[in-house]
Design an enzyme around this catalytic site. Structure first.
Site, PDB file in Angstrom:
ATOM      1  N   LYS A 180       0.724  -1.219  -0.061  1.00 37.38           N
ATOM      2  CA  LYS A 180      -0.037  -0.011  -0.084  1.00 37.38           C
ATOM      3  C   LYS A 180       0.958   1.226  -0.093  1.00 37.38           C
ATOM      4  CE  LYS A 180      -0.745   0.517   5.064  1.00 37.38           C
ATOM      5  NZ  LYS A 180       0.046   1.589   5.229  1.00 37.38           N
ATOM      6  N   THR A 181       2.002   1.197   0.688  1.00 35.74           N
ATOM      7  CA  THR A 181       2.863   2.433   0.699  1.00 35.74           C
ATOM      8  C   THR A 181       3.437   2.641  -0.569  1.00 35.74           C
ATOM      9  OG1 THR A 181       3.512   2.104   3.133  1.00 35.74           O
ATOM     10  CG2 THR A 181       4.897   3.569   1.740  1.00 35.74           C
ATOM     11  N   ASP A 215      -3.455   7.891   4.490  1.00 34.53           N
ATOM     12  CA  ASP A 215      -2.942   6.518   4.883  1.00 34.53           C
ATOM     13  C   ASP A 215      -3.422   5.941   5.928  1.00 34.53           C
ATOM     14  OD1 ASP A 215      -1.753   3.901   4.656  1.00 34.53           O
ATOM     15  OD2 ASP A 215       0.317   4.707   5.155  1.00 34.53           O
ATOM     16  N   GLN A 268      -7.521  -4.468   9.792  1.00 32.28           N
ATOM     17  CA  GLN A 268      -6.427  -4.094  10.611  1.00 32.28           C
ATOM     18  C   GLN A 268      -6.722  -2.653  11.714  1.00 32.28           C
ATOM     19  OE1 GLN A 268      -2.027  -4.666   9.044  1.00 32.28           O
ATOM     20  NE2 GLN A 268      -3.250  -4.510   7.071  1.00 32.28           N
ATOM     21  N   ARG A 301       2.229 -10.489  10.688  1.00 32.35           N
ATOM     22  CA  ARG A 301       3.703  -9.880  10.677  1.00 32.35           C
ATOM     23  C   ARG A 301       4.884 -11.063  10.241  1.00 32.35           C
ATOM     24  NH1 ARG A 301       2.206  -5.796   9.710  1.00 32.35           N
ATOM     25  NH2 ARG A 301       0.474  -6.801   9.283  1.00 32.35           N
TER      26      ARG A 301
END
Length: 722
Positions: A35-36, A220, A251, A603
């Site tokens: 996504k970044t 974001d 999330q 993670r």
């Protein structure tokens, strides 16, 4: 560079999001889906292909670290990034607005940001003025209450007095706290957003200017926005600004601090013609880990719909270890870490995650005994250390004499014969005259109210600050810091502390000077000291680990969000611990716990361990919890039970419980198995969840449909298959 060529490196969904025409977008970005990268390339596309000028774009991140990373990536892509491009956190952007429009915001030009510690000091001072007992009304709870009200956009004057002593006292303290902040030109974190939102509402011509300026808003971590942040965005967006919201409802794990999952869920209703894009391809984890995460989160209701997938290998099964107690759990984890290191793995690639900070004690002890280096991620941060806060307080007084928390912090640090009684006299005078502590001290030294010794000591302190100010006015930032740290006596004060602590504090003060030397001044027209103090205050509260060469990472599950590690352990995966017992009776809180589990699982890149203890001593009490429902929600074909390589010495009365996650047809002496539906002549029907003992001493735990959980002696229970 040719921006359009960037599309060649993206998958179909990413490409669609980056190159979309001007429109409102909701990008549901799963964990590890890039996504970044998409957000950064969307900005580059707007500037490089759509020819949108930098000043027409505003990008909001949730940490200063993310903002710096975004700006750095853009510089790499475009060669340079204009200062006219606004990229930052909600708080930093709000601060920038208030500094530019302080008159319209009804603030003094040199208003000071209060960090959490200084805010608490001010609350305590306000409570003392109101003669409110701290024992009955804990200041920390007051601080939490004030922050919560501001996050919801509520001023004290708009809150209704109900006649309830508790509520009315909270409102009374909140109102007095607001008055104290107004007098001192102080702004806490919640005030930054609330005041800048009120700026939009109270200055329509200013709002119109920014609505016309910003053609594109990109946000974001949209699932983490709270009420005031969402309102701030909606007002700024108006009717003609396009907004891109990037987030993941799966999330959303910060409801306890005000985040509203409803904001992302209702986005397509509050904004017109929203185009929704799902980023579901994961570039981080193995297929097995993703299947487990999908299976767990699928138990939540009202999801917006998304399933992670990868084209990588299935990878190892998820290992589950049933420990005897927390020491056994910690020993097992450290054994596995040692094996990882012996096989050539890096310590920095290992993360130990836990639901509660208190769990780290046993883990840290086991790691220390093994002689392994580790770091507690999100532990005490650089700018929150005592010696650094002392130095910053001196710098703040140079910048703004009427900063009461800074004044209180260093008036007698290092000690200069100014006792608590003298400080209280200054406080009382300030309350009576409705002035700052600095002004009160100046005026009191012109009277005979204090003893000659106290008067001289206070005069000496005031004179010291004045001399420091005069000596550093034309100096660069790092020289100001160096001069203040040295001449204030702080360096010698901490150097005289014994042992490693004193040495560490001296090194930290030297590091502060170094930080000033490399500080990136945002606006050359404004004093560097003011910008530096604002930045350090804004950085406070961000849970970033200290850089470390090669250390095991310990952290809470909440702190782990946004991070990734090849090897991950999630410890304490037990009912009443994870999910937390406080969430059991509230469906929305239980779902947030499940989202937290989803975050923890995702993670892991290559290998994931889930551990639980049959008995655990926590907060001084022994508990005997069942394995977490989150383990049971993972398909059994994705799990493997692991046994320790060395025997554990157990009390003779203890019989190891058969792990309840095992779904296969394990048969005991009575012919019953885990997961079997059975009938009892008194309690009715239910499922076998657990088995203890053997032979005539076998006990079974059954979750009855109407009677709930019960342990029964199998030989006497008279059970029959249902």
């Amino acid at each position: 560079m040719d921006i359009s060529s960037l599309l060649d490196t993206l998958n179909d969904a990413q490409r669609e999001a980056v190159s979309a025409p001007p429109e409102n977008q909701l990008i549901l970005a799963g964990a590890g889906s890039g996504k970044t990268r998409v957000l950064v390339q969307r900005i580059a596309w707007l500037m490089g292909v759509e020819n949108i000028p930098p000043h027409a774009i505003l990008a909001v991140t949730f940490t200063n670290k993310a903002a710096k990373e975004m700006r750095g990536r853009l510089e790499n892509m475009l060669g340079t990034v204009s200062r006219h491009l606004w990229v930052g956190t909600f708080h930093s952007l709000a601060h920038r607005l208030l500094k530019m429009h302080w008159r319209e915001a009804k603030l003094p030009e040199q208003f000071q940001i209060l960090d959490s510690d200084d805010q608490l000091r001010l609350i305590k001072r306000v409570m003392k003025t109101l003669e409110i007992d701290e024992g009955r009304w804990p200041p920390k709870q007051i601080q939490w209450y004030i922050g919560g009200q501001k996050d919801e956009g509520r001023r004290a004057k708009y809150l209704q007095r109900t006649g309830d002593l508790h509520t009315d006292t909270l409102i009374k303290i909140y109102a007095a706290y607001e008055e104290a902040c107004e007098r001192g030109g102080l702004v806490d974190f919640g005030e930054l957003l609330l005041r800048s939102h009120e700026l939009w509402l109270n200055a329509p011509e200013l709002l119109n200017h920014y609505q016309q300026r910003f053609q594109f808003l990109l946000v974001d971590e949209f699932q983490d926005t709270n009420t005031i942040q969402y309102a701030w965005l909606r007002v700024l967006a108006g009717q003609d600004t396009y907004i891109t919201a990037v987030g993941d409802d799966d999330q959303s794990i910060y409801g306890w601090r005000g985040a509203r999952i409803e904001n992302i869920q209702r986005f397509d209703r509050d904004f017109a013609n929203v185009h929704t894009i799902r980023l579901e391809q994961n570039y981080r984890s193995t297929a097995t880990i993703l299947k487990a995460a999908n299976a767990v989160i699928d138990n939540n209701r009202g999801r917006m719909g998304k399933e992670l997938w990868t084209d990588s290998v299935d990878g190892d099964l998820i290992s589950v270890y049933a420990a005897f107690n927390e020491q056994d759990e910690a020993r097992f984890i450290v054994d596995r870490i040692s094996a990882w290191i012996e096989a050539g793995g890096a310590r920095r690639d290992v993360a130990l995650l836990y639901r509660s900070n208190a769990q780290s004690r046993a883990l840290e002890e086991a790691i220390i005994q093994r002689g392994l280096p580790y770091v507690v991620y999100g532990g005490q941060k650089f700018y929150e250390r005592l010696e650094i806060k002392n130095a910053l307080a001196y710098l703040r007084l140079l910048w703004h004499r009427h900063d009461d928390p800074a004044f209180e912090r260093v008036i007698n640090t290092p000690t200069r014969a100014i006792g608590e009684r003298t400080v209280e006299d200054i406080r009382a005078y300030a309350r009576e005259r409705q002035c700052s502590l600095w002004q009160a001290a100046e005026e009191l030294t012109e009277t005979d109210h204090m003893t000659a010794r106290a008067n001289n000591a206070v005069r000496s302190f005031l004179s010291l600050i004045a001399r420091l100010d005069i000596a550093t006015r034309e100096e660069p930032l790092h020289k100001i810091a160096e001069h203040v740290i040295t001449q204030s006596g702080l360096l010698d004060f901490h150097r005289n502390e014994k042992g490693e602590k004193g040495l560490s504090r001296v090194e930290n003060l030297q590091e502060l000077i170094g930080a000033c030397k490399v500080f990136d001044v945002e606006d050359e027209a404004l004093p560097a000291l003011g910008q530096f103090l604002a930045t350090t205050a804004l950085d406070a509260g961000e849970a970033q680990a200290e850089p470390n060469s090669d250390s095991i990472q310990l952290m809470t599950l909440h702190s782990a969000k946004g991070l990734e590690f090849p090897l991950v352990f999630i410890s304490g995966v037990e009912e009443n611990l994870f999910p937390h017992k406080m969430s059991m009776d509230e469906p929305s809180q239980l779902e947030e716990e499940r989202r937290l589990c989803y975050v923890g699982i995702t993670r892991a890149e290559k290998k994931l361990y889930l551990t639980y203890a049959e008995s655990r001593r926590l907060y001084g009490n022994d508990s005997f919890n069942l394995p977490s429902r989150f383990i049971r929600e993972i398909p059994r074909e994705l799990l493997e039970e692991v046994r320790p390589r060395t025997k554990v010495s157990r009390p003779v009365y203890h019989q190891r419980a058969v792990p309840s996650f095992v779904r296969q047809q394990q048969t005991d002496d009575g012919g019953f198995h885990l997961g079997q539906r059975v009938s009892h002549p008194v309690f009715g029907e239910g499922f076998i969840l657990n088995v203890e003992g053997s032979g005539a001493r076998t006990r079974v735990q059954i979750n009855f449909d109407d009677q709930g959980l019960k342990w029964l002696m199998l030989a006497q229970a008279n059970l029959t298959p249902a």
